[in-house]
Design a protein around this motif. Structure first.
Motif, PDB file in Angstrom:
ATOM      1  N   GLN A 172      -0.890   2.568  -2.775  1.00  0.00           N
ATOM      2  CA  GLN A 172      -1.797   4.130  -2.759  1.00  0.00           C
ATOM      3  C   GLN A 172      -0.985   5.025  -2.170  1.00  0.00           C
ATOM      4  O   GLN A 172      -1.290   6.901  -3.048  1.00  0.00           O
ATOM      5  CB  GLN A 172      -2.817   3.752  -1.691  1.00  0.00           C
ATOM      6  CG  GLN A 172      -3.673   2.935  -2.008  1.00  0.00           C
ATOM      7  CD  GLN A 172      -4.401   1.901  -0.509  1.00  0.00           C
ATOM      8  OE1 GLN A 172      -4.292   1.275   0.206  1.00  0.00           O
ATOM      9  NE2 GLN A 172      -5.236   3.022  -0.207  1.00  0.00           N
ATOM     10  N   ILE A 173      -0.094   5.218  -1.610  1.00  0.00           N
ATOM     11  CA  ILE A 173       0.758   6.643  -1.410  1.00  0.00           C
ATOM     12  C   ILE A 173       2.630   6.527  -1.386  1.00  0.00           C
ATOM     13  O   ILE A 173       2.668   4.352  -1.705  1.00  0.00           O
ATOM     14  CB  ILE A 173       0.107   6.462   0.047  1.00  0.00           C
ATOM     15  CG1 ILE A 173       1.004   8.239   0.162  1.00  0.00           C
ATOM     16  CG2 ILE A 173       1.355   5.074   0.507  1.00  0.00           C
ATOM     17  CD1 ILE A 173       1.109   8.432   1.455  1.00  0.00           C
ATOM     18  N   PRO A 223      -1.080   6.852  -7.543  1.00  0.00           N
ATOM     19  CA  PRO A 223      -0.790   7.389  -5.974  1.00  0.00           C
ATOM     20  C   PRO A 223      -0.810   8.858  -5.585  1.00  0.00           C
ATOM     21  O   PRO A 223      -0.437   9.064  -6.424  1.00  0.00           O
ATOM     22  CB  PRO A 223       0.767   6.561  -5.727  1.00  0.00           C
ATOM     23  CG  PRO A 223       1.257   6.260  -7.548  1.00  0.00           C
ATOM     24  CD  PRO A 223      -0.107   7.098  -8.609  1.00  0.00           C
ATOM     25  N   GLN A 234       0.818  -1.420  -7.575  1.00  0.00           N
ATOM     26  CA  GLN A 234      -0.182   0.139  -7.173  1.00  0.00           C
ATOM     27  C   GLN A 234      -0.153   0.321  -6.120  1.00  0.00           C
ATOM     28  O   GLN A 234      -1.357   0.221  -5.126  1.00  0.00           O
ATOM     29  CB  GLN A 234      -1.710  -0.754  -7.996  1.00  0.00           C
ATOM     30  CG  GLN A 234      -1.360  -0.373  -9.945  1.00  0.00           C
ATOM     31  CD  GLN A 234      -2.810  -1.336 -10.153  1.00  0.00           C
ATOM     32  OE1 GLN A 234      -3.086  -2.344  -9.357  1.00  0.00           O
ATOM     33  NE2 GLN A 234      -2.677  -1.172 -11.669  1.00  0.00           N
ATOM     34  N   VAL A 274       0.994  -1.390  -0.259  1.00  0.00           N
ATOM     35  CA  VAL A 274       0.107   0.298   0.388  1.00  0.00           C
ATOM     36  C   VAL A 274       1.164   1.082  -0.171  1.00  0.00           C
ATOM     37  O   VAL A 274       0.237   2.967  -0.422  1.00  0.00           O
ATOM     38  CB  VAL A 274      -1.340   0.342   1.055  1.00  0.00           C
ATOM     39  CG1 VAL A 274      -2.097  -1.016   1.160  1.00  0.00           C
ATOM     40  CG2 VAL A 274      -0.733   0.050   2.433  1.00  0.00           C
TER      41      VAL A 274
END
Length: 393
Positions: free
Chosen positions: A52-53, A76, A50, A31
Protein backbone atom coordinates in the motif's frame (compact mmCIF):
# COMPACT_ATOMS: atom_id res chain seq x y z
CA UNK A 1 -1.88 -13.02 9.15
CA UNK A 2 0.83 -10.50 10.03
CA UNK A 3 1.14 -7.30 8.04
CA UNK A 4 4.78 -6.36 7.37
CA UNK A 5 6.51 -3.12 6.49
CA UNK A 6 9.94 -3.93 5.10
CA UNK A 7 12.79 -1.42 5.24
CA UNK A 8 15.64 -2.21 2.86
CA UNK A 9 13.57 -4.38 0.53
CA UNK A 10 16.14 -4.68 -2.26
CA UNK A 11 19.04 -5.73 -0.01
CA UNK A 12 19.87 -9.26 1.10
CA UNK A 13 17.69 -9.09 4.23
CA UNK A 14 14.84 -7.60 2.24
CA UNK A 15 14.85 -10.12 -0.58
CA UNK A 16 14.99 -13.03 1.85
CA UNK A 17 12.12 -11.59 3.87
CA UNK A 18 10.08 -11.36 0.69
CA UNK A 19 11.00 -14.95 -0.14
CA UNK A 20 9.51 -15.97 3.22
CA UNK A 21 6.35 -13.93 2.56
CA UNK A 22 5.97 -15.48 -0.90
CA UNK A 23 6.29 -19.00 0.54
CA UNK A 24 3.79 -18.28 3.33
CA UNK A 25 1.01 -16.12 1.82
CA UNK A 26 -1.44 -17.37 4.47
CA UNK A 27 0.86 -16.10 7.26
CA UNK A 28 2.31 -12.80 6.01
CA UNK A 29 1.34 -9.92 3.75
CA UNK A 30 3.55 -7.02 2.70
CA UNK A 31 1.93 -3.62 3.25
CA UNK A 32 5.00 -1.37 2.97
CA UNK A 33 8.32 -1.39 1.14
CA UNK A 34 11.28 0.98 1.45
CA UNK A 35 14.40 0.73 -0.72
CA UNK A 36 17.45 2.70 -1.74
CA UNK A 37 17.80 3.22 -5.48
CA UNK A 38 17.33 -0.15 -7.23
CA UNK A 39 14.27 0.81 -9.27
CA UNK A 40 14.10 -2.34 -11.38
CA UNK A 41 14.01 -4.72 -8.41
CA UNK A 42 11.72 -2.47 -6.36
CA UNK A 43 9.25 -2.32 -9.26
CA UNK A 44 9.24 -6.13 -9.48
CA UNK A 45 8.57 -6.33 -5.73
CA UNK A 46 5.69 -3.85 -5.98
CA UNK A 47 4.20 -5.83 -8.84
CA UNK A 48 4.42 -9.12 -6.93
CA UNK A 49 3.42 -8.05 -3.41
CA UNK A 50 1.15 -5.03 -4.07
CA UNK A 51 2.12 -2.97 -1.01
CA UNK A 52 0.00 0.00 0.00
CA UNK A 53 2.94 2.35 0.61
CA UNK A 54 6.42 2.50 -0.95
CA UNK A 55 9.43 4.75 -0.37
CA UNK A 56 12.59 5.09 -2.43
CA UNK A 57 15.49 6.80 -0.70
CA UNK A 58 16.92 8.38 -3.86
CA UNK A 59 14.38 11.05 -4.80
CA UNK A 60 15.95 11.36 -8.26
CA UNK A 61 14.69 7.85 -9.04
CA UNK A 62 11.01 8.61 -8.34
CA UNK A 63 10.08 9.37 -11.96
CA UNK A 64 11.73 6.17 -13.16
CA UNK A 65 9.84 4.17 -10.52
CA UNK A 66 6.52 5.81 -11.41
CA UNK A 67 7.03 4.90 -15.05
CA UNK A 68 7.98 1.31 -14.16
CA UNK A 69 4.74 0.69 -12.24
CA UNK A 70 2.39 2.94 -14.23
CA UNK A 71 0.18 -0.01 -15.25
CA UNK A 72 -0.31 -1.34 -11.71
CA UNK A 73 -3.75 -0.96 -10.13
CA UNK A 74 -4.22 0.15 -7.43
CA UNK A 75 -1.19 2.39 -7.23
CA UNK A 76 0.71 2.45 -3.92
CA UNK A 77 1.45 5.68 -2.10
CA UNK A 78 4.91 6.69 -3.38
CA UNK A 79 7.31 8.65 -1.16
CA UNK A 80 11.01 9.55 -1.23
CA UNK A 81 13.94 10.24 1.05
CA UNK A 82 14.37 9.62 4.75
CA UNK A 83 10.95 11.10 5.49
CA UNK A 84 9.38 8.60 3.11
CA UNK A 85 11.15 5.68 4.79
CA UNK A 86 9.92 6.92 8.17
CA UNK A 87 6.34 6.95 6.81
CA UNK A 88 6.71 3.33 5.69
CA UNK A 89 8.10 2.42 9.11
CA UNK A 90 5.16 3.92 10.97
CA UNK A 91 2.46 2.94 8.44
CA UNK A 92 -0.78 2.30 10.28
CA UNK A 93 -1.61 -1.03 8.59
CA UNK A 94 1.66 -2.71 9.60
CA UNK A 95 1.91 -5.04 12.58
CA UNK A 96 5.67 -5.61 12.41
CA UNK A 97 8.55 -3.71 10.79
CA UNK A 98 11.57 -5.56 9.41
CA UNK A 99 14.58 -3.25 9.65
CA UNK A 100 16.91 -4.39 6.88
CA UNK A 101 18.52 -1.01 6.17
CA UNK A 102 22.29 -1.16 6.54
CA UNK A 103 24.03 1.12 9.00
CA UNK A 104 22.92 3.99 11.20
CA UNK A 105 20.41 5.06 8.53
CA UNK A 106 18.05 2.54 10.10
CA UNK A 107 17.94 4.28 13.48
CA UNK A 108 15.38 7.06 12.89
CA UNK A 109 12.88 4.84 10.98
CA UNK A 110 13.11 2.22 13.73
CA UNK A 111 12.41 4.83 16.41
CA UNK A 112 9.43 6.05 14.36
CA UNK A 113 8.11 2.48 14.14
CA UNK A 114 8.48 1.98 17.90
CA UNK A 115 6.60 5.22 18.61
CA UNK A 116 3.85 4.00 16.27
CA UNK A 117 3.53 0.83 18.38
CA UNK A 118 5.00 -1.57 15.83
CA UNK A 119 6.90 -4.69 16.81
CA UNK A 120 10.43 -4.73 15.36
CA UNK A 121 12.15 -7.62 13.59
CA UNK A 122 15.65 -6.23 14.04
CA UNK A 123 18.13 -6.99 11.28
CA UNK A 124 19.83 -3.61 11.63
CA UNK A 125 22.29 -4.05 14.50
CA UNK A 126 23.30 -0.38 14.44
CA UNK A 127 19.89 0.55 15.89
CA UNK A 128 20.95 -0.81 19.27
CA UNK A 129 24.70 -0.25 18.95
CA UNK A 130 24.36 3.48 18.32
CA UNK A 131 20.91 4.08 19.76
CA UNK A 132 20.59 1.58 22.60
CA UNK A 133 20.39 4.20 25.39
CA UNK A 134 17.41 5.77 23.58
CA UNK A 135 15.78 2.77 21.92
CA UNK A 136 15.44 0.50 24.97
CA UNK A 137 13.50 3.03 27.10
CA UNK A 138 11.23 3.76 24.11
CA UNK A 139 10.44 0.05 23.71
CA UNK A 140 9.36 -0.12 27.33
CA UNK A 141 7.38 3.10 27.04
CA UNK A 142 5.44 1.96 23.95
CA UNK A 143 5.20 -1.73 24.91
CA UNK A 144 6.62 -3.14 21.68
CA UNK A 145 8.61 -6.31 21.09
CA UNK A 146 12.11 -6.25 19.61
CA UNK A 147 12.84 -9.62 18.00
CA UNK A 148 16.39 -10.26 16.75
CA UNK A 149 16.46 -11.26 13.08
CA UNK A 150 20.19 -11.78 12.59
CA UNK A 151 21.54 -15.30 12.97
CA UNK A 152 23.61 -14.86 16.13
CA UNK A 153 21.13 -13.00 18.30
CA UNK A 154 18.25 -15.08 17.02
CA UNK A 155 20.21 -18.17 18.10
CA UNK A 156 20.67 -16.72 21.60
CA UNK A 157 17.01 -15.70 21.77
CA UNK A 158 15.90 -19.19 20.71
CA UNK A 159 18.18 -20.86 23.26
CA UNK A 160 16.81 -18.64 26.02
CA UNK A 161 13.24 -19.87 25.58
CA UNK A 162 12.37 -21.63 28.84
CA UNK A 163 15.51 -20.49 30.69
CA UNK A 164 14.52 -19.12 34.11
CA UNK A 165 15.34 -15.61 35.22
CA UNK A 166 18.97 -15.34 36.36
CA UNK A 167 19.74 -18.69 34.72
CA UNK A 168 22.03 -17.20 32.06
CA UNK A 169 25.75 -17.09 32.89
CA UNK A 170 27.48 -16.36 29.57
CA UNK A 171 26.87 -15.73 25.86
CA UNK A 172 29.12 -17.32 23.24
CA UNK A 173 28.92 -15.53 19.91
CA UNK A 174 30.21 -17.64 17.05
CA UNK A 175 32.12 -16.03 14.17
CA UNK A 176 33.03 -17.47 10.79
CA UNK A 177 36.32 -15.55 10.83
CA UNK A 178 35.55 -13.92 7.49
CA UNK A 179 37.57 -13.88 4.32
CA UNK A 180 40.96 -13.84 6.07
CA UNK A 181 40.49 -16.37 8.85
CA UNK A 182 43.22 -18.63 7.42
CA UNK A 183 45.50 -15.85 6.17
CA UNK A 184 48.61 -15.00 8.22
CA UNK A 185 48.31 -11.59 9.83
CA UNK A 186 51.53 -10.50 8.08
CA UNK A 187 49.77 -10.71 4.70
CA UNK A 188 46.85 -8.42 5.57
CA UNK A 189 48.75 -5.34 4.43
CA UNK A 190 48.46 -6.52 0.82
CA UNK A 191 44.81 -7.63 0.67
CA UNK A 192 42.39 -5.99 -1.77
CA UNK A 193 38.69 -5.15 -1.72
CA UNK A 194 38.04 -8.16 -3.94
CA UNK A 195 39.87 -10.40 -1.46
CA UNK A 196 37.87 -9.08 1.50
CA UNK A 197 34.55 -9.62 -0.28
CA UNK A 198 35.13 -13.36 -0.71
CA UNK A 199 33.25 -14.58 2.36
CA UNK A 200 33.72 -18.33 2.79
CA UNK A 201 30.25 -19.13 4.19
CA UNK A 202 27.68 -16.39 3.74
CA UNK A 203 26.31 -14.30 0.89
CA UNK A 204 25.79 -10.82 2.30
CA UNK A 205 25.99 -7.16 1.35
CA UNK A 206 29.37 -5.53 0.74
CA UNK A 207 29.55 -3.56 3.99
CA UNK A 208 28.73 -6.46 6.30
CA UNK A 209 31.12 -8.72 4.38
CA UNK A 210 33.97 -6.30 5.07
CA UNK A 211 32.87 -6.13 8.72
CA UNK A 212 33.14 -9.91 8.80
CA UNK A 213 36.67 -9.74 7.41
CA UNK A 214 37.73 -7.27 10.14
CA UNK A 215 35.55 -9.06 12.74
CA UNK A 216 34.04 -5.68 13.58
CA UNK A 217 30.69 -7.35 12.89
CA UNK A 218 31.27 -9.57 15.90
CA UNK A 219 32.42 -6.66 18.06
CA UNK A 220 29.26 -4.78 17.15
CA UNK A 221 27.22 -7.90 17.95
CA UNK A 222 28.79 -7.98 21.42
CA UNK A 223 27.41 -4.48 22.05
CA UNK A 224 24.04 -5.49 20.61
CA UNK A 225 23.93 -8.61 22.81
CA UNK A 226 24.65 -6.46 25.86
CA UNK A 227 21.59 -4.33 25.11
CA UNK A 228 19.34 -7.21 24.03
CA UNK A 229 20.07 -9.66 26.83
CA UNK A 230 21.35 -7.50 29.69
CA UNK A 231 24.71 -9.20 30.32
CA UNK A 232 27.81 -7.18 31.07
CA UNK A 233 30.70 -7.34 28.64
CA UNK A 234 32.79 -9.71 30.74
CA UNK A 235 30.15 -12.37 30.15
CA UNK A 236 29.95 -12.10 26.35
CA UNK A 237 32.65 -14.01 24.47
CA UNK A 238 33.54 -14.58 20.81
CA UNK A 239 34.67 -17.90 19.37
CA UNK A 240 35.73 -18.65 15.78
CA UNK A 241 33.60 -21.43 14.30
CA UNK A 242 34.57 -21.85 10.62
CA UNK A 243 31.62 -24.05 9.61
CA UNK A 244 28.94 -21.50 10.65
CA UNK A 245 26.61 -24.31 11.71
CA UNK A 246 26.30 -23.31 15.37
CA UNK A 247 24.96 -19.76 15.19
CA UNK A 248 25.63 -18.96 18.84
CA UNK A 249 25.44 -20.53 22.29
CA UNK A 250 24.52 -19.73 25.85
CA UNK A 251 26.05 -21.10 29.03
CA UNK A 252 23.72 -21.46 32.00
CA UNK A 253 24.55 -21.12 35.68
CA UNK A 254 24.85 -24.93 36.06
CA UNK A 255 27.44 -24.97 33.18
CA UNK A 256 25.00 -26.46 30.66
CA UNK A 257 25.58 -25.03 27.17
CA UNK A 258 22.70 -24.66 24.72
CA UNK A 259 23.27 -24.04 21.02
CA UNK A 260 21.11 -23.34 17.96
CA UNK A 261 22.27 -25.08 14.78
CA UNK A 262 21.33 -24.77 11.13
CA UNK A 263 22.66 -24.25 7.64
CA UNK A 264 24.07 -20.81 6.83
CA UNK A 265 20.69 -19.40 5.72
CA UNK A 266 19.45 -16.01 6.92
CA UNK A 267 15.84 -16.96 6.21
CA UNK A 268 15.62 -19.06 9.38
CA UNK A 269 16.24 -16.24 11.90
CA UNK A 270 14.06 -13.93 9.82
CA UNK A 271 11.23 -16.47 9.83
CA UNK A 272 11.49 -16.95 13.60
CA UNK A 273 11.40 -13.20 14.22
CA UNK A 274 8.30 -12.87 12.03
CA UNK A 275 6.46 -15.93 13.34
CA UNK A 276 7.44 -15.79 17.06
CA UNK A 277 6.28 -17.48 19.22
CA UNK A 278 5.04 -19.94 16.57
CA UNK A 279 7.12 -22.36 14.49
CA UNK A 280 6.08 -22.45 10.83
CA UNK A 281 6.56 -25.54 8.66
CA UNK A 282 9.13 -25.04 5.88
CA UNK A 283 10.41 -27.20 3.08
CA UNK A 284 14.00 -26.01 3.36
CA UNK A 285 16.85 -28.50 3.45
CA UNK A 286 17.11 -29.98 6.96
CA UNK A 287 20.45 -29.86 8.74
CA UNK A 288 22.43 -33.08 8.19
CA UNK A 289 25.20 -33.39 10.78
CA UNK A 290 26.70 -36.38 8.98
CA UNK A 291 27.00 -34.21 5.88
CA UNK A 292 28.59 -31.45 7.98
CA UNK A 293 31.12 -33.97 9.27
CA UNK A 294 32.83 -31.94 11.99
CA UNK A 295 32.45 -28.74 13.98
CA UNK A 296 35.59 -26.90 15.05
CA UNK A 297 36.32 -23.88 17.22
CA UNK A 298 39.27 -21.63 17.98
CA UNK A 299 40.05 -18.47 19.83
CA UNK A 300 40.05 -15.31 17.70
CA UNK A 301 43.44 -13.77 16.95
CA UNK A 302 43.45 -10.30 18.51
CA UNK A 303 46.46 -9.23 16.43
CA UNK A 304 44.56 -10.07 13.24
CA UNK A 305 41.25 -8.63 14.47
CA UNK A 306 41.91 -5.42 16.49
CA UNK A 307 38.36 -4.21 15.83
CA UNK A 308 37.04 -6.68 18.41
CA UNK A 309 38.84 -4.98 21.28
CA UNK A 310 37.85 -1.54 19.99
CA UNK A 311 34.21 -2.63 20.24
CA UNK A 312 34.57 -4.02 23.76
CA UNK A 313 36.26 -0.79 24.87
CA UNK A 314 33.54 1.39 23.33
CA UNK A 315 30.80 -0.79 24.77
CA UNK A 316 32.21 -0.61 28.28
CA UNK A 317 32.62 3.17 28.02
CA UNK A 318 28.97 3.48 26.97
CA UNK A 319 27.23 6.76 26.27
CA UNK A 320 27.77 7.91 22.69
CA UNK A 321 31.06 6.08 22.18
CA UNK A 322 29.41 3.00 20.58
CA UNK A 323 27.74 5.40 18.12
CA UNK A 324 31.15 6.95 17.38
CA UNK A 325 32.67 3.50 16.88
CA UNK A 326 29.87 2.44 14.55
CA UNK A 327 29.92 5.63 12.47
CA UNK A 328 33.72 5.58 12.21
CA UNK A 329 33.56 1.99 11.04
CA UNK A 330 30.87 2.74 8.44
CA UNK A 331 32.90 5.63 7.04
CA UNK A 332 36.19 3.72 7.04
CA UNK A 333 34.61 0.69 5.35
CA UNK A 334 33.07 2.97 2.70
CA UNK A 335 36.51 4.44 1.97
CA UNK A 336 38.02 0.97 1.74
CA UNK A 337 35.29 -0.20 -0.65
CA UNK A 338 36.07 2.86 -2.78
CA UNK A 339 39.73 1.73 -2.70
CA UNK A 340 40.82 4.99 -1.09
CA UNK A 341 42.41 3.38 1.96
CA UNK A 342 44.01 0.02 2.72
CA UNK A 343 42.39 -2.77 4.71
CA UNK A 344 44.54 -2.20 7.80
CA UNK A 345 43.66 1.50 7.77
CA UNK A 346 40.11 0.59 8.84
CA UNK A 347 40.93 -0.24 12.49
CA UNK A 348 43.54 2.54 12.66
CA UNK A 349 41.05 5.21 11.62
CA UNK A 350 38.39 3.85 13.99
CA UNK A 351 40.79 3.85 16.94
CA UNK A 352 42.03 7.37 16.21
CA UNK A 353 38.46 8.65 16.01
CA UNK A 354 37.36 6.97 19.25
CA UNK A 355 40.45 8.32 21.04
CA UNK A 356 39.64 11.88 19.94
CA UNK A 357 36.03 11.79 21.10
CA UNK A 358 35.30 13.70 24.30
CA UNK A 359 31.60 13.41 25.14
CA UNK A 360 29.59 16.10 26.89
CA UNK A 361 26.89 13.69 28.12
CA UNK A 362 28.37 10.29 28.92
CA UNK A 363 25.68 8.74 31.11
CA UNK A 364 22.33 9.48 29.49
CA UNK A 365 22.77 10.62 25.88
CA UNK A 366 19.74 11.90 23.99
CA UNK A 367 18.90 11.04 20.39
CA UNK A 368 20.33 14.43 19.41
CA UNK A 369 23.59 13.58 21.22
CA UNK A 370 23.81 10.26 19.37
CA UNK A 371 23.13 11.81 15.96
CA UNK A 372 25.70 14.55 16.62
CA UNK A 373 28.30 11.96 17.69
CA UNK A 374 27.58 9.91 14.56
CA UNK A 375 28.05 12.90 12.26
CA UNK A 376 31.17 14.07 14.11
CA UNK A 377 32.78 10.63 13.80
CA UNK A 378 32.18 10.44 10.05
CA UNK A 379 33.83 13.82 9.53
CA UNK A 380 36.75 12.86 11.77
CA UNK A 381 37.39 9.72 9.71
CA UNK A 382 37.27 11.71 6.48
CA UNK A 383 39.75 14.26 7.85
CA UNK A 384 42.08 11.61 9.27
CA UNK A 385 41.92 9.61 6.06
CA UNK A 386 43.29 12.43 3.91
CA UNK A 387 46.88 11.62 4.88
CA UNK A 388 46.23 7.90 4.37
CA UNK A 389 44.68 8.48 0.94
CA UNK A 390 47.70 10.54 -0.12
CA UNK A 391 49.94 7.66 0.95
CA UNK A 392 47.83 5.10 -0.92
CA UNK A 393 47.77 7.26 -4.02
Amino acid sequence: MKAISLLGSTGSIGTQTLDIAAQNPDQFRIVGLAAGRNVELLAQQIRQFQPQIVAISDAAKLGELQAAIADITPQPILLTGEAGIVEVAQFSAADVVVTGIVGCAGLLPTIAAIKAGKDIALANKETLIAGGPVVLPLMQQYGVKLLPADSEHSAIFQCLQGVPDKGLRRILLTASGGAFRDLPVEQLAQVTVADALKHPNWTMGRKITIDSATLMNKGLEVIEAHYLFGLDYDRIDIVIHPQSIIHSMIELEDTSVLAQLGWADMRLPLLYALSYPERIVTHWEPLDLVKVGSLTFREPDHAKYPCMQLAYTAGRAGGCLPAVLNAANEQAVALFLEEKIRFLDIPRLIEQTCDRYHPQNRSHPTLEDIIAADQWARQEVLKASEAVMVAVG
